[in-house]
Design an enzyme around this catalytic site. Structure first.
Site, short mmCIF file in Angstrom:
data_model
loop_
_atom_site.label_atom_id
_atom_site.label_comp_id
_atom_site.label_asym_id
_atom_site.label_seq_id
_atom_site.Cartn_x
_atom_site.Cartn_y
_atom_site.Cartn_z
N THR A 34 -4.93 2.77 2.49
CA THR A 34 -5.88 2.98 3.42
C THR A 34 -6.67 2.65 3.05
OG1 THR A 34 -3.81 2.01 4.73
CG2 THR A 34 -5.66 3.04 5.67
N TYR A 65 -4.15 -5.12 7.50
CA TYR A 65 -5.73 -4.92 6.74
C TYR A 65 -5.05 -4.98 4.90
CZ TYR A 65 -3.93 -0.37 6.72
OH TYR A 65 -2.55 0.58 6.75
N SER A 89 0.17 1.97 -1.59
CA SER A 89 1.33 2.87 -2.52
C SER A 89 2.35 2.19 -2.51
CB SER A 89 0.70 3.98 -2.19
OG SER A 89 1.50 3.69 -0.75
N THR A 149 -0.92 5.38 1.87
CA THR A 149 0.30 7.14 2.83
C THR A 149 2.15 6.48 2.27
OG1 THR A 149 0.90 5.56 5.02
CG2 THR A 149 -0.96 7.76 4.88
N ASP A 150 2.27 5.36 2.36
CA ASP A 150 3.57 4.81 2.05
C ASP A 150 4.35 5.70 1.13
OD1 ASP A 150 3.74 0.78 2.62
OD2 ASP A 150 2.87 2.58 3.91
N LYS A 167 6.55 11.08 5.21
CA LYS A 167 5.86 10.14 6.42
C LYS A 167 6.84 9.74 7.24
CE LYS A 167 3.18 5.70 7.34
NZ LYS A 167 2.49 4.37 6.03
#
Ligand code: DGL
Length: 362
Positions: free
Chosen positions: A45, A59, A92, A125-126, A198
């Site tokens: 992202t 997005y 990711s 971030t995943d 996360k």
């Protein structure tokens, strides 16, 4: 008249004398060379773009190249000599062993150079916590390695990526960050690669270290640490992937009510060398799975008990007879991180007793 001029001259000399040390300090600060920081981009992202300034979900990730990320934060030039490399350009959730191995080898190659003082890795971030922990175990250097991402694409109002990147470079260029293992930097908070996860699908402060807390905080350019990682990492790690082109297959099976052995059997049939069980509570396992675990163990598959709850210790011999089944308690690593440690452990050994010791050391 002469007396008054002499007094004024004396006063001027006095203040010049005071200013001299400050001037020296300023000069010293001004002459201290900026750190050389390499930014390795993988996508996510932080490199994403939406179709409107208000879009923060749905997005396109991994659109902007690393030079674009750097150009978007001209202030970086004030704090470091930065240069970028594009290691990958992926969302990711699509992270692969191939990218991990490429990234690890490039990080080790760069950090071995006296011309590189620290590394920042931009990442989705995943799976950011997984890449960070993998690197925490295979980077063979104490120089700072900081993994950074964003929860909003660069096109959105109040995008968090540029400031996260700035703070990550501040951190990577700081003496305080050396020797603390791989660090994760978002939202002004510094977390340890081993502990962080996360914890929210969309919020800016999603990265937490459940039950343990952050390591430190950055405000402006001030880095403040309040805790130290306690488990082995980076230059103290025995794991080495420099000569590897692939990693052992380890799958995760999830625990839940009315569970059955189907997924566990399928993982074994697919060739998994190790299995991590995301158990209920303290790593508990549904009775229906016990025959499947025995069958997997007879085939030499290594089995680690983790927990789906998100924090706390899975205690050896607590809710399951690890000694009888030859299984391993995963300590407080969440399932996705237990999987990474088991993958690397299997490069060295398949002995459950030896692997259990590794889960207590890393
Ligand atoms: N596709 C997700 C990823 O690349 C977006 C999440 C993010 O990067 O913040 O991890």
């Amino acid at each position: 008249m002469n007396n008054r001029l002499f007094s004024l001259f004396t006063i001027c000399l006095f203040f010049l004398g005071l200013l001299q040390p400050l001037a020296t300090v300023d000069a010293a600060a001004a002459t201290k060379p900026l750190p050389n920081i390499k930014i390795l981009a993988t996508g996510g992202t932080i490199a994403g773009a939406g179709t409107s300034h208000t879009q923060t979900v749905g997005y396109t990730a991994a659109v902007t190249a690393v030079d674009g990320l750097i150009a978007a934060v001209p202030e970086l030039q004030n704090i470091a000599n930065v240069s970028g490399e594009q290691v990958a350009q992926i969302a990711s959730e699509d992270m692969t062993d191939e990218v991990w191995l490429k990234l690890a080898k490039r990080v080790n190659e760069l950090l071995a150079s006296p011309l590189v003082d620290g590394i920042v890795i931009t990442h989705g971030t995943d799976t950011l916590e997984e890449t960070a922990y993998f690197l925490n175990l295979v980077v063979k250097n104490d120089k700072p390695v900081v993994v950074v991402g964003a929860m909003r694409p660069a096109t959105s109002i109040s995008a968090d990526g540029p400031m996260n990147l700035y703070r990550a470079v501040v951190l990577a260029g700081s003496a305080e960050a050396a020797g603390k293992g791989v660090l994760v930097m978002l939202n002004d908070q510094i977390n340890a690669a081993r502990d962080v996860s996360k914890t929210d699908t969309a919020s800016l402060d999603t990265f937490k270290s459940p039950g343990l807390g952050l390591l430190g905080i950055i405000q402006n350019e001030q880095v403040a640490f309040y805790r130290q990682p306690t488990r082995r990492h980076t230059s103290a790690s025995e794991f080495d992937v420099q000569q590897l082109s692939e990693l052992p297959r380890v799958d995760i099976v999830y625990g839940y009510a009315n569970n059955n052995r189907t997924m566990l059997d399928a993982a074994v049939k697919a060739g998994a060398k190790g299995i991590v069980h995301a158990g209920t509570g303290n790593g508990s396992i549904h009775t229906n799975l016990k025959p499947a675990i025995e069958a997997a163990r007879r085939q030499g598959v290594v089995f680690v008990r983790s927990s789906r709850v998100g924090s706390g210790i899975v205690l050896r011999g607590g809710e399951f007879d690890d000694d009888s089944y030859g299984t391993i308690a995963g300590d407080n690593l969440n399932p996705q991180k237990a999987r990474i440690l088991l993958m690397l452990a299997l490069i060295r050994t398949s002995d459950p007793a030896e692997i259990q010791q590794l889960f207590w050391k890393y």
